[in-house]
Design an enzyme around this catalytic site. Structure first.
Site, PDB file in Angstrom:
ATOM      1  N   CYS A  54       6.068 -26.023 -35.238  1.00  0.00           N
ATOM      2  CA  CYS A  54       6.156 -27.383 -34.712  1.00  0.00           C
ATOM      3  C   CYS A  54       6.636 -28.235 -35.886  1.00  0.00           C
ATOM      4  O   CYS A  54       5.829 -28.723 -36.675  1.00  0.00           O
ATOM      5  CB  CYS A  54       4.789 -27.856 -34.208  1.00  0.00           C
ATOM      6  SG  CYS A  54       4.815 -29.582 -33.664  1.00  0.00           S
ATOM      7  N   CYS A  65       0.771 -34.326 -31.380  1.00  0.00           N
ATOM      8  CA  CYS A  65       0.173 -33.040 -31.020  1.00  0.00           C
ATOM      9  C   CYS A  65      -0.921 -32.736 -32.046  1.00  0.00           C
ATOM     10  O   CYS A  65      -1.268 -33.586 -32.855  1.00  0.00           O
ATOM     11  CB  CYS A  65       1.245 -31.947 -31.010  1.00  0.00           C
ATOM     12  SG  CYS A  65       2.084 -31.782 -32.602  1.00  0.00           S
ATOM     13  N   ASP A 126       5.473 -22.721 -20.845  1.00  0.00           N
ATOM     14  CA  ASP A 126       5.277 -22.056 -22.145  1.00  0.00           C
ATOM     15  C   ASP A 126       6.133 -20.800 -22.176  1.00  0.00           C
ATOM     16  O   ASP A 126       5.874 -19.865 -21.426  1.00  0.00           O
ATOM     17  CB  ASP A 126       3.791 -21.712 -22.323  1.00  0.00           C
ATOM     18  CG  ASP A 126       3.465 -21.271 -23.749  1.00  0.00           C
ATOM     19  OD1 ASP A 126       4.390 -20.939 -24.510  1.00  0.00           O
ATOM     20  OD2 ASP A 126       2.258 -21.262 -24.083  1.00  0.00           O
ATOM     21  N   ARG A 128       6.755 -18.842 -24.868  1.00  0.00           N
ATOM     22  CA  ARG A 128       6.563 -18.076 -26.104  1.00  0.00           C
ATOM     23  C   ARG A 128       6.245 -16.614 -25.848  1.00  0.00           C
ATOM     24  O   ARG A 128       5.748 -16.241 -24.795  1.00  0.00           O
ATOM     25  CB  ARG A 128       5.412 -18.690 -26.920  1.00  0.00           C
ATOM     26  CG  ARG A 128       5.808 -19.973 -27.566  1.00  0.00           C
ATOM     27  CD  ARG A 128       4.643 -20.616 -28.263  1.00  0.00           C
ATOM     28  NE  ARG A 128       3.620 -21.072 -27.318  1.00  0.00           N
ATOM     29  CZ  ARG A 128       2.476 -21.596 -27.682  1.00  0.00           C
ATOM     30  NH1 ARG A 128       2.172 -21.688 -28.951  1.00  0.00           N
ATOM     31  NH2 ARG A 128       1.624 -22.020 -26.770  1.00  0.00           N
ATOM     32  N   THR A 149      -8.002 -19.920 -32.205  1.00  0.00           N
ATOM     33  CA  THR A 149      -7.165 -20.464 -31.136  1.00  0.00           C
ATOM     34  C   THR A 149      -8.049 -21.014 -30.022  1.00  0.00           C
ATOM     35  O   THR A 149      -9.192 -20.586 -29.865  1.00  0.00           O
ATOM     36  CB  THR A 149      -6.221 -19.388 -30.550  1.00  0.00           C
ATOM     37  OG1 THR A 149      -5.368 -19.987 -29.567  1.00  0.00           O
ATOM     38  CG2 THR A 149      -6.984 -18.257 -29.866  1.00  0.00           C
TER      39      THR A 149
HETATM   40  N1  LIG Z   1       7.815 -28.149 -25.174  1.00  0.00           N
HETATM   41  C1  LIG Z   1       6.860 -28.760 -25.858  1.00  0.00           C
HETATM   42  N2  LIG Z   1       6.324 -28.117 -26.918  1.00  0.00           N
HETATM   43  C2  LIG Z   1       5.344 -28.734 -27.583  1.00  0.00           C
HETATM   44  C3  LIG Z   1       4.853 -30.001 -27.235  1.00  0.00           C
HETATM   45  N3  LIG Z   1       3.870 -30.331 -28.105  1.00  0.00           N
HETATM   46  C4  LIG Z   1       3.756 -29.298 -28.968  1.00  0.00           C
HETATM   47  N4  LIG Z   1       4.637 -28.324 -28.662  1.00  0.00           N
HETATM   48  C5  LIG Z   1       4.821 -27.000 -29.251  1.00  0.00           C
HETATM   49  O1  LIG Z   1       3.707 -26.229 -28.871  1.00  0.00           O
HETATM   50  C6  LIG Z   1       3.502 -25.201 -29.806  1.00  0.00           C
HETATM   51  C7  LIG Z   1       2.025 -25.172 -30.127  1.00  0.00           C
HETATM   52  O2  LIG Z   1       1.364 -24.903 -28.964  1.00  0.00           O
HETATM   53  P1  LIG Z   1      -0.022 -25.517 -28.554  1.00  0.00           P
HETATM   54  O3  LIG Z   1      -0.066 -25.493 -27.056  1.00  0.00           O
HETATM   55  O4  LIG Z   1      -0.245 -26.809 -29.278  1.00  0.00           O
HETATM   56  O5  LIG Z   1      -1.099 -24.567 -29.120  1.00  0.00           O
HETATM   57  P2  LIG Z   1      -1.246 -23.034 -28.876  1.00  0.00           P
HETATM   58  O6  LIG Z   1      -0.549 -22.367 -30.024  1.00  0.00           O
HETATM   59  O7  LIG Z   1      -0.828 -22.635 -27.497  1.00  0.00           O
HETATM   60  O8  LIG Z   1      -2.802 -22.862 -28.891  1.00  0.00           O
HETATM   61  P3  LIG Z   1      -3.799 -22.981 -30.095  1.00  0.00           P
HETATM   62  O9  LIG Z   1      -3.831 -21.616 -30.729  1.00  0.00           O
HETATM   63  O10 LIG Z   1      -5.097 -23.351 -29.484  1.00  0.00           O
HETATM   64  O11 LIG Z   1      -3.266 -24.025 -31.018  1.00  0.00           O
HETATM   65  C8  LIG Z   1       4.442 -25.467 -30.960  1.00  0.00           C
HETATM   66  O12 LIG Z   1       5.552 -24.598 -30.837  1.00  0.00           O
HETATM   67  C9  LIG Z   1       4.860 -26.917 -30.732  1.00  0.00           C
HETATM   68  O13 LIG Z   1       6.166 -27.180 -31.218  1.00  0.00           O
HETATM   69  C10 LIG Z   1       5.422 -30.646 -26.105  1.00  0.00           C
HETATM   70  O14 LIG Z   1       5.035 -31.729 -25.683  1.00  0.00           O
HETATM   71  N5  LIG Z   1       6.428 -29.997 -25.462  1.00  0.00           N
HETATM   72 ZN   LIG Z   2       3.019 -29.845 -32.446  1.00  0.00          ZN
END
Ligand SMILES: Nc1nc2c(ncn2[C@@H]2O[C@H](COP(=O)(O)OP(=O)(O)OP(=O)(O)O)[C@@H](O)[C@H]2O)c(=O)[nH]1
Ligand SMILES: [Zn+2]
Length: 211
Positions: A54, A65, A126, A128, A149
């Protein structure tokens, strides 16, 4: 998917001097990093964080975020334990890339939530993948993680890919007026196991980030 180890070096940080291992994903051309501390290849569960890139939160101090706060907290916890691993995966914006994330932020500035914004742009909420972690962890001699997480889908995906998650540790830090709505949406729509009342406020962390 072929992940190739390229090189390793020291990485001094305010909390510990980590070893930084660089990997190349030959399929996508992306490079990924692992930061490690201590002896982690002895078979015992390793404190770990699988962090998705991010740029805005990790490097530009964004308060939209919780990413930057989580990154710092994870490194601090690993340093306190004297042993651990952080995988830094280059899948910006939950896999849609930086410029599409800015498009999504533009829609969110207009009232959409983080999931609606992705969907309006034609993406899943998502996008990923976590299978790239497997060869990186194999290279480091790690099979079992105590994973920091709040995301149950991350735990499930890693488990499906063959990583043993012996324990999940919540990582709830960085709440502030700019990300409150976003964090609520993550809990409500993306299934993150957290309540806003679990969070520490950003202000404490923010002071430390600047020091
Ligand atoms: N598309 C999009 N991506 C986002 C946004 N805010 C953060 N991100 C991305 O979300 C990713 C992080 O995901 P999160 O959902 O914050 O956390 P997580 O990794 O799923 O879960 P944790 O392990 O609990 O942190 C990074 O790649 C960020 O760039 C958003 O509003 N839109
Ligand atoms: Zn972020």
């Amino acid at each position: 998917m072929t992940i190739r180890f390229i090189a390793a070096s020291r990485l001094p940080t305010p909390w510990a001097t980590f070893t930084m291992h660089g990997f190349e994903d030959e399929t996508t051309g992306k490079d990924h990093i692992a930061l490690t501390l201590g002896e982690i290849d002895d078979g015992a569960p390793v404190l770990g964080r699988v962090h998705s890139e991010c740029l805005t939160g990790d490097a530009l101090f964004s308060m939209r975020c919780d990413c930057g706060y989580q990154l710092q907290e994870a490194l601090k916890r690993i340093a306190a334990e004297g042993r651990g691993v952080l995988l830094y995966l280059r899948q910006e914006g939950r896999g849609i890339g930086l410029l599409n994330k800015i498009r999504a932020y533009e829609l969110q500035d207009g009232g959409a939530d983080t999931v609606e914004a992705n969907e309006r742009l034609g993406f899943g909420a998502d996008m990923r993948r976590y299978d790239i972690c497997v060869p990186m962890l194999e290279h480091l001699g790690v099979s079992t993680l105590k994973l920091m997480t709040n995301n149950p889908r991350k735990v499930d995906a890693l488990t499906r890919d063959g990583v043993i998650i012996s324990e999940r540790q919540p990582i709830t830090t960085g709440l502030n007026p700019h990300n409150e709505q976003y964090l609520s949406t993550k809990a409500d729509k993306l299934g993150h196991m957290m309540a806003l009342s679990d969070f520490t406020q950003a202000s404490d962390v923010d002071i430390e980030r600047r020091s």
